[in-house]
Write a protein that holds these residues in place. Structure first.
Motif, PDB file in Angstrom:
ATOM      1  N   MET A   1       0.842  -1.196   0.000  1.00  0.00           N
ATOM      2  CA  MET A   1       0.000   0.000   0.000  1.00  0.00           C
ATOM      3  C   MET A   1       0.880   1.249   0.000  1.00  0.00           C
ATOM      4  O   MET A   1       1.893   1.301   0.711  1.00  0.00           O
ATOM      5  N   SER A   2       0.488   2.264  -0.752  1.00  0.00           N
ATOM      6  CA  SER A   2       1.257   3.501  -0.806  1.00  0.00           C
ATOM      7  C   SER A   2       0.992   4.348   0.430  1.00  0.00           C
ATOM      8  O   SER A   2      -0.043   4.215   1.102  1.00  0.00           O
ATOM      9  N   VAL A   3       1.929   5.223   0.725  1.00  0.00           N
ATOM     10  CA  VAL A   3       1.763   6.126   1.859  1.00  0.00           C
ATOM     11  C   VAL A   3       0.587   7.071   1.610  1.00  0.00           C
ATOM     12  O   VAL A   3      -0.164   7.413   2.526  1.00  0.00           O
ATOM     13  N   ASP A   4       0.389   7.498   0.358  1.00  0.00           N
ATOM     14  CA  ASP A   4      -0.747   8.377   0.037  1.00  0.00           C
ATOM     15  C   ASP A   4      -2.080   7.688   0.339  1.00  0.00           C
ATOM     16  O   ASP A   4      -3.004   8.307   0.861  1.00  0.00           O
ATOM     17  N   ALA A   5      -2.181   6.401   0.004  1.00  0.00           N
ATOM     18  CA  ALA A   5      -3.406   5.653   0.292  1.00  0.00           C
ATOM     19  C   ALA A   5      -3.616   5.526   1.795  1.00  0.00           C
ATOM     20  O   ALA A   5      -4.749   5.600   2.291  1.00  0.00           O
ATOM     21  N   LEU A   6      -2.530   5.339   2.534  1.00  0.00           N
ATOM     22  CA  LEU A   6      -2.623   5.286   3.988  1.00  0.00           C
ATOM     23  C   LEU A   6      -3.160   6.604   4.541  1.00  0.00           C
ATOM     24  O   LEU A   6      -4.095   6.613   5.359  1.00  0.00           O
ATOM     25  N   LEU A   7      -2.582   7.713   4.093  1.00  0.00           N
ATOM     26  CA  LEU A   7      -3.001   9.021   4.609  1.00  0.00           C
ATOM     27  C   LEU A   7      -4.458   9.306   4.290  1.00  0.00           C
ATOM     28  O   LEU A   7      -5.174   9.921   5.098  1.00  0.00           O
ATOM     29  N   LEU A  75     -15.778  -8.512  19.051  1.00  0.00           N
ATOM     30  CA  LEU A  75     -14.344  -8.780  18.966  1.00  0.00           C
ATOM     31  C   LEU A  75     -13.999  -9.612  17.737  1.00  0.00           C
ATOM     32  O   LEU A  75     -12.983  -9.376  17.076  1.00  0.00           O
ATOM     33  N   ARG A  76     -14.833 -10.577  17.438  1.00  0.00           N
ATOM     34  CA  ARG A  76     -14.574 -11.409  16.259  1.00  0.00           C
ATOM     35  C   ARG A  76     -14.648 -10.586  14.977  1.00  0.00           C
ATOM     36  O   ARG A  76     -13.796 -10.726  14.084  1.00  0.00           O
ATOM     37  N   ARG A  77     -15.656  -9.710  14.885  1.00  0.00           N
ATOM     38  CA  ARG A  77     -15.762  -8.857  13.692  1.00  0.00           C
ATOM     39  C   ARG A  77     -14.566  -7.913  13.594  1.00  0.00           C
ATOM     40  O   ARG A  77     -14.067  -7.642  12.493  1.00  0.00           O
ATOM     41  N   THR A  78     -14.088  -7.425  14.733  1.00  0.00           N
ATOM     42  CA  THR A  78     -12.913  -6.553  14.717  1.00  0.00           C
ATOM     43  C   THR A  78     -11.687  -7.322  14.254  1.00  0.00           C
ATOM     44  O   THR A  78     -10.871  -6.807  13.475  1.00  0.00           O
ATOM     45  N   PHE A  79     -11.537  -8.555  14.726  1.00  0.00           N
ATOM     46  CA  PHE A  79     -10.445  -9.419  14.257  1.00  0.00           C
ATOM     47  C   PHE A  79     -10.478  -9.545  12.732  1.00  0.00           C
ATOM     48  O   PHE A  79      -9.448  -9.421  12.054  1.00  0.00           O
ATOM     49  N   GLU A  80     -11.653  -9.779  12.192  1.00  0.00           N
ATOM     50  CA  GLU A  80     -11.780  -9.950  10.744  1.00  0.00           C
ATOM     51  C   GLU A  80     -11.443  -8.663   9.993  1.00  0.00           C
ATOM     52  O   GLU A  80     -10.780  -8.695   8.954  1.00  0.00           O
ATOM     53  N   LEU A  81     -11.874  -7.509  10.545  1.00  0.00           N
ATOM     54  CA  LEU A  81     -11.592  -6.230   9.890  1.00  0.00           C
ATOM     55  C   LEU A  81     -10.104  -5.903   9.927  1.00  0.00           C
ATOM     56  O   LEU A  81      -9.535  -5.444   8.928  1.00  0.00           O
ATOM     57  N   VAL A  82      -9.461  -6.116  11.075  1.00  0.00           N
ATOM     58  CA  VAL A  82      -8.023  -5.852  11.172  1.00  0.00           C
ATOM     59  C   VAL A  82      -7.266  -6.749  10.200  1.00  0.00           C
ATOM     60  O   VAL A  82      -6.328  -6.307   9.523  1.00  0.00           O
ATOM     61  N   THR A  83      -7.685  -7.998  10.108  1.00  0.00           N
ATOM     62  CA  THR A  83      -7.030  -8.931   9.188  1.00  0.00           C
ATOM     63  C   THR A  83      -7.235  -8.500   7.735  1.00  0.00           C
ATOM     64  O   THR A  83      -6.304  -8.535   6.919  1.00  0.00           O
ATOM     65  N   GLU A  84      -8.456  -8.090   7.409  1.00  0.00           N
ATOM     66  CA  GLU A  84      -8.740  -7.614   6.053  1.00  0.00           C
ATOM     67  C   GLU A  84      -7.928  -6.358   5.716  1.00  0.00           C
ATOM     68  O   GLU A  84      -7.521  -6.157   4.568  1.00  0.00           O
ATOM     69  N   ARG A  85      -7.697  -5.530   6.707  1.00  0.00           N
ATOM     70  CA  ARG A  85      -6.995  -4.256   6.505  1.00  0.00           C
ATOM     71  C   ARG A  85      -5.503  -4.369   6.832  1.00  0.00           C
ATOM     72  O   ARG A  85      -4.844  -3.389   7.177  1.00  0.00           O
ATOM     73  N   ARG A  86      -4.960  -5.563   6.733  1.00  0.00           N
ATOM     74  CA  ARG A  86      -3.569  -5.792   7.145  1.00  0.00           C
ATOM     75  C   ARG A  86      -2.596  -4.913   6.364  1.00  0.00           C
ATOM     76  O   ARG A  86      -1.581  -4.470   6.915  1.00  0.00           O
ATOM     77  N   ASP A  87      -2.858  -4.660   5.074  1.00  0.00           N
ATOM     78  CA  ASP A  87      -1.958  -3.786   4.306  1.00  0.00           C
ATOM     79  C   ASP A  87      -1.932  -2.382   4.909  1.00  0.00           C
ATOM     80  O   ASP A  87      -0.863  -1.759   5.006  1.00  0.00           O
ATOM     81  N   LEU A  88      -3.093  -1.905   5.293  1.00  0.00           N
ATOM     82  CA  LEU A  88      -3.216  -0.573   5.879  1.00  0.00           C
ATOM     83  C   LEU A  88      -2.464  -0.497   7.213  1.00  0.00           C
ATOM     84  O   LEU A  88      -1.657   0.417   7.451  1.00  0.00           O
ATOM     85  N   PHE A  89      -2.714  -1.464   8.085  1.00  0.00           N
ATOM     86  CA  PHE A  89      -2.073  -1.458   9.396  1.00  0.00           C
ATOM     87  C   PHE A  89      -0.563  -1.640   9.281  1.00  0.00           C
ATOM     88  O   PHE A  89       0.207  -0.962   9.975  1.00  0.00           O
ATOM     89  N   ALA A  90      -0.118  -2.553   8.425  1.00  0.00           N
ATOM     90  CA  ALA A  90       1.313  -2.816   8.306  1.00  0.00           C
ATOM     91  C   ALA A  90       2.049  -1.595   7.766  1.00  0.00           C
ATOM     92  O   ALA A  90       3.108  -1.207   8.289  1.00  0.00           O
ATOM     93  N   THR A  91       1.505  -0.983   6.740  1.00  0.00           N
ATOM     94  CA  THR A  91       2.132   0.213   6.177  1.00  0.00           C
ATOM     95  C   THR A  91       2.200   1.320   7.217  1.00  0.00           C
ATOM     96  O   THR A  91       3.215   2.011   7.353  1.00  0.00           O
ATOM     97  N   CYS A  92       1.130   1.473   7.969  1.00  0.00           N
ATOM     98  CA  CYS A  92       1.073   2.515   8.991  1.00  0.00           C
ATOM     99  C   CYS A  92       2.164   2.309  10.040  1.00  0.00           C
ATOM    100  O   CYS A  92       2.883   3.246  10.409  1.00  0.00           O
TER     101      CYS A  92
END
Length: 482
Positions: A1-7, A75-92
């Motif tokens: 993921m690009s930094v611009d997409a993160l921002l 909590l389970r839905r949050t787990f799924e969202l964080v996992t789905e958004r792993r590119d966003l979190f990792a880049t951040c």
């Protein structure tokens, strides 16, 4: 993921009562690899802190009464969202903290697992019923949420430390206010967005970002409505917080400093020991409370071990964590780089030899070459103070009892590592180490299903596992006369 997409994806403001509240004052978040400003974040005030606590207290009764299954599903839905958004979190995390992208992805997996683990624990909160053996009265015990929680998290694992504290709080039926480190607030804001998107009711979790932890923490801790304080950070700050918590006898969890010894015993498999030392030392650029801080190697294998470790650390590419192939990113700040460099120089001044590394690369960014020091005198500061950087100091020992004495010669007791193939030798040492956790032939043992915490001045309480949920529960006893 690009930094611009993160921002473009980052939320802004204080997250209070389910709303993103703007703030006039802001502060800069820096990229430690480039020394450039990434974003500006709301700079919270004591008024923001009290508003966040008000929201948590207002939501407390209803959330405590929520069915365990409903809490588990959030909590389970949050787990799924964080996992789905792993590119966003990792880049951040890579951009604001510096860790290489593969390690950031590893933290997404690790941090998300606390959400899944405690979603499963939420439905297993149990009391008991028994007959008193003498009086014959019935004994009923029930577990109830401790109440509003204040969580202060560090900069080195911005997602995992937030999930490790908030997931059990949510599972137990507690509401919370979280204050992330000012160096790495962006990951926590993304996590707040995930909780909101997962359907967490307004006010159950609130987030205050600020450059002054003391200014926003003092009114929260001083408020009699707060019932739990959980902190990860230095022992010095932990002592201050414990004094403040004493006024209201707050339930506390303290995950404080570490000074982890790594012992290579005579029977060690050196291939395992070198790889384990590399894992224990260089995870998160060495910026981990569990990092191997003091390497004590039996004299019979010290030369071979030191040469192998130096060769492997010298081969680790240093650079911007977003670049492919990089294994060592920058330290989090100029201040942290100066601290580590001072510790390194102190050891050299006392007679230590630099086997590899020891210098700062040219150019922008807070980089330090992976460093191995040999012949380090045991009175060097690197053996007494937490390094929090890519420096591995090595000293030798001759007997197991000497190794144990060296390992225990510290006020800390969070983590220790032992490498040995002889089981009797290994257990003799492991049982005598003053440490809350021990890695035996392993350089990484942190796991959401295992109890994390230390002894002595490394803290109070445990996080993760079944014990982690108990930290957010009180036991009520009801005596029943039939």
């Amino acid at each position: 993921m690009s930094v611009d997409a993160l921002l473009a994806a980052l939320p802004h403001g204080q997250f209070i009562g389910g709303e993103w509240r703007p703030s006039e004052a802001t502060f800069e978040v820096m990229n430690p690899a480039t020394e450039e400003v990434i974003d500006r974040v709301a700079d919270g005030t004591p008024d923001d802190a009290l508003a966040a606590l008000d929201a948590a207290c207002e939501a407390a009764e209803a959330w405590a009464a929520t069915k365990p299954r409903d809490r588990a599903e959030v909590l389970r839905r949050t787990f799924e969202l964080v996992t789905e958004r792993r590119d966003l979190f990792a880049t951040c995390m890579t951009v604001e903290m510096g860790k290489p992208l593969p390690e950031a992805y590893g933290e997404v997996t690790y941090g998300a697992e606390f959400l899944r683990w405690f979603s499963e624990e939420a439905v297993r909160i149990e009391g008991r019923f028994s007959v008193a053996p003498v009086s014959g009265q019935r004994i009923l015990t029930m577990k109830q949420p401790v109440g509003p929680v204040y969580a202060i998290t560090p900069w080195n694992f911005p997602l995992a430390m937030a999930t490790r504290k908030l997931a059990p709080a949510i599972a137990a039926g507690c509401t919370a206010v979280i204050k992330p480190a000012h160096e790495t607030p962006l990951t926590t804001l993304l996590f707040m967005q995930a909780l909101q998107d997962a359907g967490l009711p307004a006010g159950v979790v609130n987030c205050v970002t600020s450059t002054s932890s003391a200014a926003v923490s003092e009114p929260i801790i001083a408020d009699p409505r707060l019932r739990k304080l959980t902190f990860t950070g230095s022992t010095a700050v932990g002592r201050v917080l414990l004094r403040q918590a004493a006024d209201h006898v707050l339930k506390t969890s303290m995950e404080l400093g570490g000074n982890a010894p790594l012992l290579v015993l005579p029977s060690a498999d050196l291939d395992k020991a070198v790889q384990g030392a590399l894992d224990a030392k260089m995870r998160n650029i060495g910026e981990a409370c569990t990092a191997a801080n003091r390497l004590y190697v039996h004299a019979s294998v010290a030369a071979d071990f030191s040469a192998r470790l130096a060769e492997k650390m010298a081969a680790m590419p240093v650079g911007n964590g977003l670049d492919e192939g990089v294994r060592v990113g920058p330290l989090v700040s100029a201040k942290q780089l100066d601290t580590v460099t001072d510790l390194l120089q102190d050891a050299v001044d006392r007679g230590a030899r630099v086997a590899t590394g020891g210098s700062r690369p040219e150019g922008p960014g807070y980089f330090l070459q992976p460093t191995v020091l040999t012949d380090v005198p045991t009175d060097a500061r690197v053996f007494r103070e937490e390094i929090f950087g890519p420096v591995a100091p090595i000293a030798t020992f001759s007997t197991l009892d000497e190794a144990i004495a060296l390992a225990n010669n510290t006020e800390f007791g969070l983590m220790a590592y032992v490498f040995a193939e002889n089981l009797g030798e290994a257990l003799y040492v492991v049982e005598r180490l003053e440490s809350g956790m021990v890695g035996l032939n392993s350089g990484v043992i942190s796991d959401p299903a295992a109890p994390f915490g230390g002894v002595k001045q490394s803290g109070l309480g445990r996080e993760g596992s079944h014990e982690g949920l108990e930290e957010y529960l009180e036991t009520k006893y009801v005596g029943i006369k039939l």
